[in-house]
Each structure stands twice: as structure tokens, then as C-alpha cells.
Motif scaffolding. Structure first.
Motif, short mmCIF file in Angstrom:
data_model
loop_
_atom_site.label_atom_id
_atom_site.label_comp_id
_atom_site.label_asym_id
_atom_site.label_seq_id
_atom_site.Cartn_x
_atom_site.Cartn_y
_atom_site.Cartn_z
N GLU A 114 0.83 -1.22 0.00
CA GLU A 114 0.00 0.00 0.00
C GLU A 114 0.86 1.25 0.00
OE1 GLU A 114 -3.04 0.73 2.92
OE2 GLU A 114 -3.84 -1.31 2.64
N PHE A 115 1.94 1.17 0.79
CA PHE A 115 2.82 2.33 0.85
C PHE A 115 3.44 2.62 -0.51
CE2 PHE A 115 7.05 4.19 1.31
CZ PHE A 115 6.68 5.42 1.80
N LEU A 116 3.91 1.55 -1.17
CA LEU A 116 4.52 1.74 -2.50
C LEU A 116 3.50 2.35 -3.47
CD1 LEU A 116 6.66 -1.52 -3.00
CD2 LEU A 116 7.44 0.75 -2.31
N ASP A 125 15.39 10.41 -2.97
CA ASP A 125 16.28 10.40 -1.82
C ASP A 125 15.78 9.36 -0.83
OD1 ASP A 125 18.46 11.25 -0.38
OD2 ASP A 125 17.46 12.98 0.53
N GLY A 126 16.72 8.76 -0.10
CA GLY A 126 16.34 7.84 0.97
C GLY A 126 16.24 6.38 0.55
N ASP A 127 16.69 6.08 -0.67
CA ASP A 127 16.61 4.69 -1.16
C ASP A 127 17.32 3.72 -0.23
OD1 ASP A 127 19.14 5.71 -1.75
OD2 ASP A 127 19.37 4.51 -3.56
N TRP A 128 18.32 4.25 0.53
CA TRP A 128 19.18 3.37 1.33
C TRP A 128 18.44 2.62 2.44
CZ3 TRP A 128 19.77 8.78 1.22
CH2 TRP A 128 19.28 9.45 2.35
N GLU A 129 17.24 3.05 2.80
CA GLU A 129 16.55 2.37 3.90
C GLU A 129 15.89 1.05 3.49
OE1 GLU A 129 14.05 4.68 6.48
OE2 GLU A 129 15.81 5.63 7.38
N ARG A 130 15.75 0.83 2.20
CA ARG A 130 15.19 -0.44 1.73
C ARG A 130 16.00 -0.89 0.52
NH1 ARG A 130 13.06 0.43 5.94
NH2 ARG A 130 10.85 0.54 6.47
N GLN A 159 12.89 -4.50 -2.42
CA GLN A 159 11.77 -3.99 -1.63
C GLN A 159 11.09 -2.79 -2.31
OE1 GLN A 159 14.11 -3.61 2.04
NE2 GLN A 159 12.61 -4.88 3.08
N TRP A 160 11.91 -1.92 -2.89
CA TRP A 160 11.33 -0.75 -3.59
C TRP A 160 10.73 -1.14 -4.94
CZ3 TRP A 160 10.55 3.15 -0.58
CH2 TRP A 160 11.50 3.64 0.32
N ARG A 161 10.99 -2.37 -5.39
CA ARG A 161 10.58 -2.81 -6.74
C ARG A 161 11.16 -1.86 -7.81
NH1 ARG A 161 8.47 -5.89 -3.89
NH2 ARG A 161 6.34 -6.22 -3.20
N MET A 162 12.44 -1.62 -7.69
CA MET A 162 13.05 -0.58 -8.52
C MET A 162 12.91 -0.77 -10.03
SD MET A 162 13.98 2.16 -7.26
CE MET A 162 14.23 2.92 -5.65
N LEU A 197 16.60 10.72 -14.20
CA LEU A 197 16.46 10.19 -12.83
C LEU A 197 17.81 10.18 -12.13
CD1 LEU A 197 14.24 7.12 -13.82
CD2 LEU A 197 13.47 9.31 -12.86
N ASN A 198 17.83 10.67 -10.91
CA ASN A 198 19.10 10.65 -10.17
C ASN A 198 19.38 9.24 -9.67
OD1 ASN A 198 17.44 10.33 -7.95
ND2 ASN A 198 18.64 11.67 -6.65
N SER A 199 20.55 9.06 -9.06
CA SER A 199 21.01 7.70 -8.77
C SER A 199 20.41 7.07 -7.52
CB SER A 199 22.52 7.72 -8.59
OG SER A 199 22.81 8.50 -7.44
N ARG A 200 19.70 7.85 -6.73
CA ARG A 200 19.28 7.29 -5.44
C ARG A 200 18.07 6.38 -5.62
NH1 ARG A 200 21.05 12.17 -1.39
NH2 ARG A 200 23.07 12.39 -2.38
N MET A 201 18.27 5.40 -6.50
CA MET A 201 17.25 4.42 -6.81
C MET A 201 17.90 3.04 -6.78
SD MET A 201 15.39 6.40 -9.98
CE MET A 201 14.20 5.08 -10.23
N GLN A 202 18.79 2.87 -5.84
CA GLN A 202 19.47 1.57 -5.67
C GLN A 202 19.99 1.01 -6.99
OE1 GLN A 202 20.35 0.12 -2.98
NE2 GLN A 202 18.95 0.54 -1.31
#
Ligand code: GLC
Length: 428
Positions: A164-166, A189-194, A198-201, A217-222
Motif C-alpha cells: 500500500e505504501f509503495l 532520496d532515501g533509497d538506502w533504507e530499503r 523492496q522498492w521494486r526498482m 532520474l538521479n542515482s538514489r534508486m538503488q
């Protein structure tokens, strides 16, 4: 997808605007790290007025600074949206006296001014309980006991809530990408927490492209972004991918009245020159006050940077990565046709400055902002064998630029190198 405009832009302005400008605390981190309680942090909503917010004025200033794009926080880790979202009540529109859609005014004004429009979006949402429904991949629940905002704090996971959150993030991003005209760049920003899983990148990246195939797109997408974002630390050798160095103007991203630790205009120009030399962009941050105005010190630095760029424009935009630092003890760029080197001279030379390892002979050397011609000569070398020797430029009497002096070194032909002993240059 990487776009040519981005690598040519060189300078972007980062804007951290939000309720954290009301008190004197850092954006989101202050409650996450327990410096202030969550309740007190959120009370800042009552003081966020945006009463003098004028996006057109910002745009005018950013243009004068020489920026080609802007990136503003649409939502930081605190989860407070700066736009009117139907998926949450937590926005400056619904929860603050400002009562306006900041993103809407911002995107319009920037676009009208011819600036590329970027939005920062925090993947983390420390206000949303659904965000806390799963642990970071590989983390043990007992390690997360005190992590009250990021993880389920010892409790069971709830993968459905995570889904749901995603979906919630996707919905808000769709709002941002469909209600405000074309968004040229997304800065996550904040990709590092999951984890990427998990983010289904991979799916997330596809989703973003379905909304705008050209979005950068910037790099903070794992690992699923288009360009790297070294933060507060210059990459010594540059990076072999497109990149952007982001930096604060003092020591804070958002506005903090107690932060007087401003960099000087010379330092900012110097950092910008480092980025140019190493082939990257600079994303220079400003933190507007809660009313939407900028601290005059921030404004002054932007204007100084703009005046330096204005005086030295041909050394900036239409150029690429410069010589390496072993060839010239300073920064530099090389023109698109590869026939001109621009040398950045940061200090006052006492006599000659020198350049090594450039085979192509010099035609003329001038001080870029005055046009004054400088004397030069070579020592050593066997030019007929392609061994360059050392180029010496008499630079002790030239009129310096107050911020950084640029020397324009025109070559007889396209630049070629001989670095001696088979060493490799970054520019080859
Ligand atoms: C960090 C921080 C954040 C800030 C960002 C800017 O990742 O989490 O507060 O917005 O840097 O680059």
C-alpha cells in the motif's frame, strides 16, 4: 533517461523548502534523531506561511546565477507534501496557514523562465505508518527496536501495508508528473533504507518512464537511476558516468537562522570549477525562509557565481572535462571543438604558470574576462617527435578576476596529448 540538456547544464539550484524552515532544526532528521519530538517538529506547520513566496522572483535569481535547472523538495522524509495531494492530508496546502500549492507555482515560474524543472521526492516517509511495515532487507528486528520511524520496531512485518505504501508513493508521483506539466528531472532520496527488491526498482523505473519517457532520474534508486549524486564531497577523479555534486551553501540544506557557516563566493566558484574540470554538474542548495524569501547571504553568493559565469561563459557551458591535475595545477575545461583550453587560476601567480603533456602547439593565450594577451614560451620537448615539453605562461602581471581568473589557451589544432611513459589521461 539521460538527456543532453543535463550534461550541458553544468549548474542547477537545489531548493530545500518546507516546514523545517520555521524553527531552527534540520529537515526531517531532527525528529528522526531525537533532537526534537515528532509533535514539536510537526507544530512547525502552524508557522509555515509562504507569505512572501514569489516563485517568479526565485526563477529570476536562479537565471542570474547561471543555473539551467532547478530541483525543489516536493516532499522530504517528514512526509509533508508541498503540493495538493489527494492521497494524504499531510501537505502545506491542508496543514499550514500557507494553504497554497507551492509545487504548482514553482513549476510554472521555472518553466516560464526557461529553466528545466526538477522535483526532489523522498522515498522514505517517516510520518506514514505504512512505511514502517517492513524491515530493511537483511536487518534483524532486534536491531530496529529504537528505530521508531523507519521500521516496525521489533513487531511483525506486514507486507500488504508495504504494498500500500509503495502504491501511495506511486500515486503521489503520478500527481506530480501529470498535474504540473512536464517534469524534466526527478531527484529521489532515501533509497538506502530499503533494498532495490523492496522498492521494486525495475518496475518503478518503468512506471516513471510510462509517465514521461524523457525524465532524467538521479542515482538514489538503488542502482536504477541515470546519474550519480556525490553529496558534500568532491569525487577526486570525477566519475565515469554523468554526475552532479550537490552541496549546501552554508552547513544546512533547509533554512536554519543559527547557521552562519556560509561558504565564500570564491569557495563556491572554486567548487563549481572543480565540477567543470572533472566533467560534472553542481547542484547548489538554497534553503528559503518559511515566508519564501531567501537570506541575503544566499542571494549574494548566487549573484556572485552568476557574475563569474557571465564573465567567463565560454569556459563553462559548451565545454567538457579538462586536463588532469598532473598536467596543470588548477582546474580547466576544453571547448567542444577541442581547440581551446580554459585554465582556472585560483591564486595570484608569482611568475609563470605551466601546462604539460599537450602536444598541440599554442596559437594565442588571453585572459578571458579582459582580453589581455599573455606572453608564453616552451622549454624542453621535441615537437617534431610529438614530445611537448613544458608550456610556460607569464601570468604575474595580468589583471586577476576577483573570483577566479580564466586563461583562454587557443591551440593550432584539436588537442592531443603525450603524457610520457605511456600514462593514460582521462581526456583521451
Ligand atoms: C541527504 C539527507 C537529506 C537531504 C539530502 C540532499 O540525503 O537525507 O536531508 O535532503 O541529503 O542531498
Amino acid at each position: 533517461m539521460m538527456q543532453e540538456w543535463f550534461t550541458k547544464a553544468k549548474l542547477g539550484i537545489f531548493i530545500h523548502y518546507g516546514i523545517y524552515a520555521v524553527g531552527d532544526v534540520s529537515e526531517s532528521w531532527s525528529f528522526h534523531n531525537g533532537v526534537i519530538s515528532y509533535e514539536d517538529y510537526m507544530k512547525q506547520c502552524e508557522g509555515f506561511t509562504a507569505s512572501k513566496f514569489d516563485a517568479r522572483k526565485w526563477a529570476e535569481l536562479f537565471k542570474k546565477a547561471g543555473a539551467k535547472y532547478v530541483v525543489m523538495t516536493s516532499k522530504h522524509h517528514d512526509g509533508v507534501a508541498l503540493f495538493d495531494t489527494k492521497y494524504s492530508d499531510l501537505s502545506v496546502v491542508k496543514k499550514t496557514p500557507a494553504g497554497r500549492d507551492i509545487v504548482s507555482e514553482y513549476t510554472q515560474a521555472m518553466r516560464e523562465a526557461g529553466l528545466k524543472v526538477g522535483l526532489y521526492f523522498s522515498l522514505i516517509d517517516w510520518s506514514d505508518p505504512r512505511y514502517r511495515s517492513v524491515y530493511p532487507e537483511g536487518a534483524k528486528p532486534e536491531d530496529c527496536l529504537n528505530d521508531i520511524y523507519g521500521s516496525p520496531a521489533g513487531g511483525p512485518e506486514n507486507p500488504e501495508l508495504w504494498e500500500e505504501f509503495l502504491q501511495f508513493n506511486n500515486n503521489q508521483i503520478r500527481e506530480l508528473m501529470t498535474n504540473y506539466g512536464t517534469i524534466d528531472l526527478l531527484w529521489f532520496d532515501g533509497d538506502w533504507e530499503r533494498s532495490a527488491k523492496q522498492w521494486r526498482m525495475p518496475e518503478f523505473r518503468e512506471y516513471l518512464h510510462s509517465l514521461n519517457p524523457n525524465v532524467v532520474l538521479n542515482s538514489r534508486m538503488q542502482g536504477y537511476g541515470d546519474y550519480e549524486t556525490p553529496e558534500l564531497n568532491m569525487p577526486i577523479y570525477g566519475i565515469d558516468k554523468p554526475w552532479e555534486f550537490c552541496t549546501t551553501i552554508n552547513s544546512s540544506w533547509g533554512y536554519r537562522p543559527s547557521d552562519n557557516n556560509y561558504k565564500t563566493s570564491r569557495q563556491i566558484v572554486r567548487m563549481f570549477c572543480d565540477c567543470l574540470t572533472l566533467g560534472g554538474n553542481m547542484l547548489l542548495d538554497v534553503g528559503p525562509k518559511e515566508d519564501g524569501t531567501l537570506d541575503p547571504r544566499q542571494e549574494k553568493i548566487l549573484l556572485d557565481l552568476g557574475s563569474w559565469i557571465h564573465d567567463n561563459e565560454e569556459a563553462v557551458y559548451e565545454t567538457g572535462r579538462g586536463l588532469n591535475y598532473h598536467q596543470f595545477l588548477g582546474g580547466s575545461t576544453i571547448s567542444a571543438d577541442k581547440k581551446t583550453i580554459y585554465l582556472f587560476v585560483y591564486d595570484k601567480p608569482l611568475e609563470y604558470i605551466c601546462v604539460k603533456g599537450v602536444k598541440t602547439r599554442v596559437k594565442r593565450i588571453t585572459v578571458l574576462h579582459t582580453g589581455e594577451e599573455l606572453k608564453w614560451h616552451y622549454t624542453g620537448g621535441l615537437p617534431w617527435f610529438g614530445i611537448p615539453g613544458t608550456l610556460w605562461i607569464k601570468a604575474d602581471e595580468m589583471q586577476l578576476h576577483p573570483l577566479t581568473t580564466v586563461l583562454k589557451v587557443e591551440l593550432e589544432d584539436e588537442i592531443t596529448y603525450n603524457l610520457g611513459h605511456g600514462e593514460v589521461t582521462h581526456n583521451e
